[in-house]
Every structure is written in C-alpha cells, then in structure tokens.
Design a protein around this motif. Structure first.
Motif, short mmCIF file in Angstrom:
data_model
loop_
_atom_site.label_atom_id
_atom_site.label_comp_id
_atom_site.label_asym_id
_atom_site.label_seq_id
_atom_site.Cartn_x
_atom_site.Cartn_y
_atom_site.Cartn_z
N SER A 160 76.60 20.13 34.02
CA SER A 160 75.73 20.76 35.01
C SER A 160 74.45 21.29 34.38
O SER A 160 73.60 21.86 35.07
CB SER A 160 76.46 21.92 35.69
OG SER A 160 76.82 22.91 34.73
N THR A 161 74.30 21.10 33.07
CA THR A 161 73.13 21.65 32.37
C THR A 161 72.35 20.62 31.55
O THR A 161 71.21 20.88 31.18
CB THR A 161 73.56 22.78 31.42
OG1 THR A 161 74.55 22.28 30.49
CG2 THR A 161 74.16 23.95 32.21
N HIS A 162 72.95 19.46 31.24
CA HIS A 162 72.30 18.51 30.34
C HIS A 162 72.35 17.09 30.90
O HIS A 162 73.26 16.72 31.65
CB HIS A 162 72.97 18.52 28.96
CG HIS A 162 72.67 19.74 28.15
ND1 HIS A 162 73.31 20.94 28.39
CD2 HIS A 162 71.80 19.96 27.12
CE1 HIS A 162 72.85 21.84 27.54
NE2 HIS A 162 71.96 21.27 26.77
N VAL A 221 65.17 8.95 29.93
CA VAL A 221 65.77 10.26 30.19
C VAL A 221 66.25 10.33 31.63
O VAL A 221 65.69 9.66 32.53
CB VAL A 221 64.74 11.39 29.90
CG1 VAL A 221 63.58 11.34 30.87
CG2 VAL A 221 65.41 12.76 29.92
N GLY A 222 67.29 11.09 31.87
CA GLY A 222 67.76 11.34 33.23
C GLY A 222 66.98 12.46 33.87
O GLY A 222 66.47 13.35 33.19
N ASP A 223 66.86 12.42 35.20
CA ASP A 223 66.17 13.51 35.89
C ASP A 223 67.08 14.70 36.13
O ASP A 223 66.70 15.85 35.97
CB ASP A 223 65.55 13.01 37.20
CG ASP A 223 66.56 12.34 38.12
OD1 ASP A 223 67.72 12.17 37.72
OD2 ASP A 223 66.18 11.97 39.25
N HIS A 224 68.35 14.41 36.52
CA HIS A 224 69.30 15.48 36.80
C HIS A 224 70.70 14.87 36.86
O HIS A 224 70.87 13.65 36.89
CB HIS A 224 68.98 16.17 38.14
CG HIS A 224 68.85 15.23 39.29
ND1 HIS A 224 69.93 14.56 39.85
CD2 HIS A 224 67.77 14.81 40.00
CE1 HIS A 224 69.52 13.80 40.84
NE2 HIS A 224 68.20 13.91 40.95
N ALA A 225 71.71 15.72 36.87
CA ALA A 225 73.07 15.25 37.03
C ALA A 225 73.25 14.64 38.42
O ALA A 225 72.55 15.03 39.36
CB ALA A 225 74.06 16.39 36.83
N PRO A 226 74.17 13.69 38.58
CA PRO A 226 74.37 13.10 39.92
C PRO A 226 74.81 14.18 40.91
O PRO A 226 75.80 14.88 40.65
CB PRO A 226 75.50 12.08 39.68
CG PRO A 226 75.48 11.81 38.21
CD PRO A 226 75.03 13.06 37.56
N PRO A 227 74.12 14.31 42.04
CA PRO A 227 74.46 15.37 43.00
C PRO A 227 75.59 14.98 43.94
O PRO A 227 75.45 15.03 45.17
CB PRO A 227 73.14 15.57 43.75
CG PRO A 227 72.51 14.22 43.74
CD PRO A 227 72.89 13.60 42.42
N PHE A 228 76.73 14.59 43.35
CA PHE A 228 77.88 14.28 44.19
C PHE A 228 78.29 15.53 44.96
O PHE A 228 78.23 16.65 44.44
CB PHE A 228 79.06 13.81 43.33
CG PHE A 228 78.93 12.41 42.81
CD1 PHE A 228 79.07 11.33 43.67
CD2 PHE A 228 78.69 12.17 41.47
CE1 PHE A 228 78.96 10.03 43.19
CE2 PHE A 228 78.57 10.88 40.98
CZ PHE A 228 78.71 9.81 41.84
N SER A 229 78.71 15.34 46.20
CA SER A 229 79.18 16.48 46.97
C SER A 229 80.65 16.79 46.68
O SER A 229 81.05 17.95 46.72
CB SER A 229 78.98 16.22 48.47
OG SER A 229 79.62 15.02 48.86
#
Length: 460
Positions: A448-450, A430-438
């Motif tokens: 942004s939700t899955h 599983v992924g932890d979160h979406a990539p936090p690209f700036s």
C-alpha cells in the motif's frame, strides 16, 4: 408509577429500539461490503439517525434523505478505494465521466450490491414508515452514538491514537463531503518529493542526457503497476524485462519506490518530483520537471497516452511540464483502428509502446508514455502457464493473476522492442500506484506504500 406513565415510557423505549434498528439498517450495506471490499469509513454515520426520524415523520422526505446519505457515503468511500488523496480529487475525476464507458462497470457483483441497498431500504420502510418516533428517541440515539465515539477516542480526530477500536465508530460523511466541495476550487498546493523517492533518484537524468547526446530516453509509467507482496511473483514480474535482454546491452536494476495518490500524482512524481494536485501546475513550479530540463538542453520531448487528452486535462498541463509534442487517442486512433481496454478504452498498449520506442530510438529525444489497458476493471486476459502456477501457489485469485499477466505481457513487449533497437535508449519504468482493487483479498496482496521502478542504462 401509573399505567399511563409506564405506557409512555414503554413507547419511548420501543421508539428508541426502532431508531437504533433503523440506524443499523442504514449502515448495513456498508458493513456487509466491508467484509468483502476495502472500505475506509466510520462504522456508523450520525446522519442515519436523522434519516430514521424523517422516514417515520415524512416517509418521502426520509427516502430522499436516505438516498442523499448513501450517495455522500459512497463518494467518501470511493475516494479511498481509488487512492485519491482527497475527496475533491475524486469529484474532479467525476467531471470526466463522459470519457468513460460507464456501462462496463455493471457486472454481477455490482448488481448484487444494488440489491443489497434496495433490500435495506425495503426493511427500513417496513420498520419506520408512518410510525412517528418523536424527538426523545432520536435525541437519545444521537447521544448514545456520541458517547460511543467519545469513549472510542475518535470524536473529531480521524487519526487519533489510543482508540478502543482501530476505526472511527461514528462520523459524518455528508459533512466531509460538504467540506471537500467547499474547498474543491482551491487544489492542494504542490510539494517537493525527496529525490530518493522518485525516478530522479535512480539516475541524474539531465547529466546523463548531457553525456549521451547520441541516445534517446524512454520514461514509461504503467497503470496500476504495484509491488506484489509475494516474493516469487514479484521476482517473476521483474524478470519479464530484466532477464530477457541481451547480456551487456543494459545495466539493469529493480527497486521499490514510495507512492501516494492516483495516476496523475504518479505522473507528477515521475515527471516533476512533485506531489499533490496537477491543477496547481504553472510555469514557475514546473521549472524542475524533466521534460523542461531536457528541452533546455535542446532535446525533443514527446508524450503519449492511449486515452483522451480531455481526461484530467492532460492536453493542458502536459505542455506546462515541458512536453513539446503531446499525443492522445484523438491523435493516434483512426476511426477503424483496433481499440483495447474496458471502461477506459483506447489505443492498445502494444501500439503505444511501439510508437514510444520509435521516438526514444532517436538521438536527444525523450519519449514519455503513460499506459492505459491495465486500468481496472480489466478486460479478460489469458494467463501464461508459469504465472498460473505462481498464482496458484500464492493464492492470488483470478483478478490479480489476470492483471499480472497483462502487465507481464507489456514488459515482454518492451524487452522485445528494446532488443530490436540498434541504439539503445535510457529506460525508466515505474508504476503509478498500487492496483485499486475493491476486494480486500485482492487489494492486500500489493504494497500500500510502494510500487516497482526499473532502470535500464544502455551498455557501451
């Protein structure tokens, strides 16, 4: 109207115009950045009026106030960029900055960003230094900003509906930061996440463990593993694992799973079906965590991560969730060992994965692994030709394509490692979160939700 009165009125208007121009310059760097990167902030900070007045009255005091405002504004903005659920969570992460290679954050775009702020400061100095504006002009400027904010319907209501503008027009980053600092010692309480939004909704892990005492289990959380909005690209990513395994060896499926928050929130979601702050974990609210449930059935529980255990105090709370043997970079890296990653540099994910698979191959053993090397900013990564073609069609850009390449390589290595095992474990990825690209164009390519979740149940 007398000449003196006209002159005084004209002076007030000129002072007001200088203050409003100064307000624009104070906020200009964030406006420019907002055209390129993801920044969730009000368009104007109330404090910028005070900064302008101070620059005109006592320039050194105003310069210090400007730096403090920009620092507060940056902290509030960064908390949104890096998916922290609150500003105090970001402040908590900054306490571990000694574990990072901060100099690797410095690159050409960030140097250009520094020049942007320096240029704005120089223009402010030229516009306002030692040119007092009195009290009337700043007061009128604040009234103008408040009036615009009121008409926009966003005064004191950051999530107000029915605004004229989708964003807050005016806000106070220093007030938001002060409130966060004041409440930072009281972490947000843990909340239960619906079971169908976690890995426990994919499979009843304790029941599976009771029915398969001859097998082990691998729970793998991949850093910045997001759900790409391009259907072809996401299908290709899923196929890295699902289509490379021997037919019949696993019953495999891929799903989308909701996420909220940064990496530790993703860990809590996967391990414990909990949301919010890991600092609230204790023996009572961690009773339902998967490692503790399996340990109660006599299973061995092992956790491993390629970075320092000091980061987010995992050395402390991993045992609380039931991980009996926690292994971090301090335990896994010899002095002359090869290291991978950029700012977060530690054990190479391939080596970590090999170790996790070896543990999961043992009967009645849970191996929990949190990857490291796909943490942004990413080290240069070669892109295989099939993915390069998909990236070109999907117009992903090089940064996104390199991240996908790094994660696809990890999935390839997982598939190859599973093929070598004679006794297959249950595998949950599983992924932890979406990539936090700036950059907005990079960030908006991912949901942004899955995040993806992959389940592999070994065949008979």
């Amino acid at each position: 109207m007398t000449i003196d009165r006209k002159e005084r009125l004209w002076c007030q208007w000129r002072a007001l115009l200088r203050v409003l121009a100064g307000v624009a310059l104070v906020n200009l760097p964030f406006w420019v950045l907002g055209r390129v990167i993801f920044i969730d902030r009000p368009l104007v900070a109330y404090e910028s009026v005070v900064v302008c007045a101070l620059l005109a009255w006592r320039t050194p005091v105003g310069a210090a106030a400007l730096l403090l405002l920009w620092a507060a504004d940056a902290v509030v903005a960064l908390s949104r960029i890096y998916l922290f659920t609150s500003i105090d969570a970001l402040l908590d992460s900054l306490s571990f900055i000694r574990e990072m290679r901060v100099l690797d954050f410095i690159d050409t775009p960030r140097l250009a960003l520094m020049l942007l702020f320096c240029g704005s400061a120089a223009l402010l100095w030229r516009l306002l230094a030692r040119r007092p504006v009195g009290l009337v002009a700043p007061s009128l400027a604040i009234l103008i900003l408040f009036g615009l904010d009121f008409l926009n319907g966003s005064v004191g209501r950051p999530q107000a509906m029915g605004r004229l503008n989708a964003a807050n027009l005016v806000g106070s980053p220093t007030f938001a930061l002060a409130v966060a600092v004041n409440t930072a010692r009281t972490p947000n309480p843990l909340v239960d996440i619906p079971i169908d939004e976690t890995v426990q909704g994919l499979v009843d892990v304790p029941q599976w463990a009771a029915q398969h005492p001859e097998r082990g289990m691998l729970l793998l959380v991949i850093e910045s593993f997001g759900w790409h909005n391009d259907t072809a690209i996401q299908a290709w990513m899923n196929a890295r694992l699902l289509k490379q395994l021997k037919p019949g060896s696993f019953d495999a499926r891929a799903v989308r799973m909701p996420f909220r928050g940064s990496t530790t929130a993703g860990e809590l979601r996967a391990l414990c079906r909990k949301g919010n702050d890991y600092r609230r974990l204790d023996a009572h609210n961690a009773a339902g965590c998967l490692p503790r449930l399996l340990a109660a059935q006599g299973w061995t529980t092992v956790g491993m991560h390629g970075f320092s255990g000091n980061m987010f105090e995992r050395w402390r709370w991993w045992p609380t969730v039931g991980i009996g043997q926690a292994e971090f970079a301090e335990d896994l890296l010899a002095p002359d060992a090869v290291r991978c990653g950029l700012v977060f540099r530690g054990v190479c994910d391939k080596d970590l994965l090999d170790r996790a698979l070896a543990a999961a191959a043992k009967p009645r053993t849970l191996a929990y692994a949190l990857t490291l090397n796909t943490h942004l900013p990413l080290a240069a990564t070669p892109v295989p030709p099939p993915l390069q073609a998909l990236c070109a069609t999907g117009r992903t850009g090089p940064a996104v394509c390199e991240l996908l390449a790094a994660q696809s390589l990890l999935l390839d290595q997982l598939a190859a490692g599973l093929t070598r095992l004679s006794v297959k474990p249950l595998v949950i990825v599983v992924g932890d979160h979406a990539p936090p690209f700036s950059r907005r164009t990079d960030r908006e390519q991912f949901s942004s939700t899955h995040v993806p979740a992959l389940l592999l149940q070994p065949g008979n």
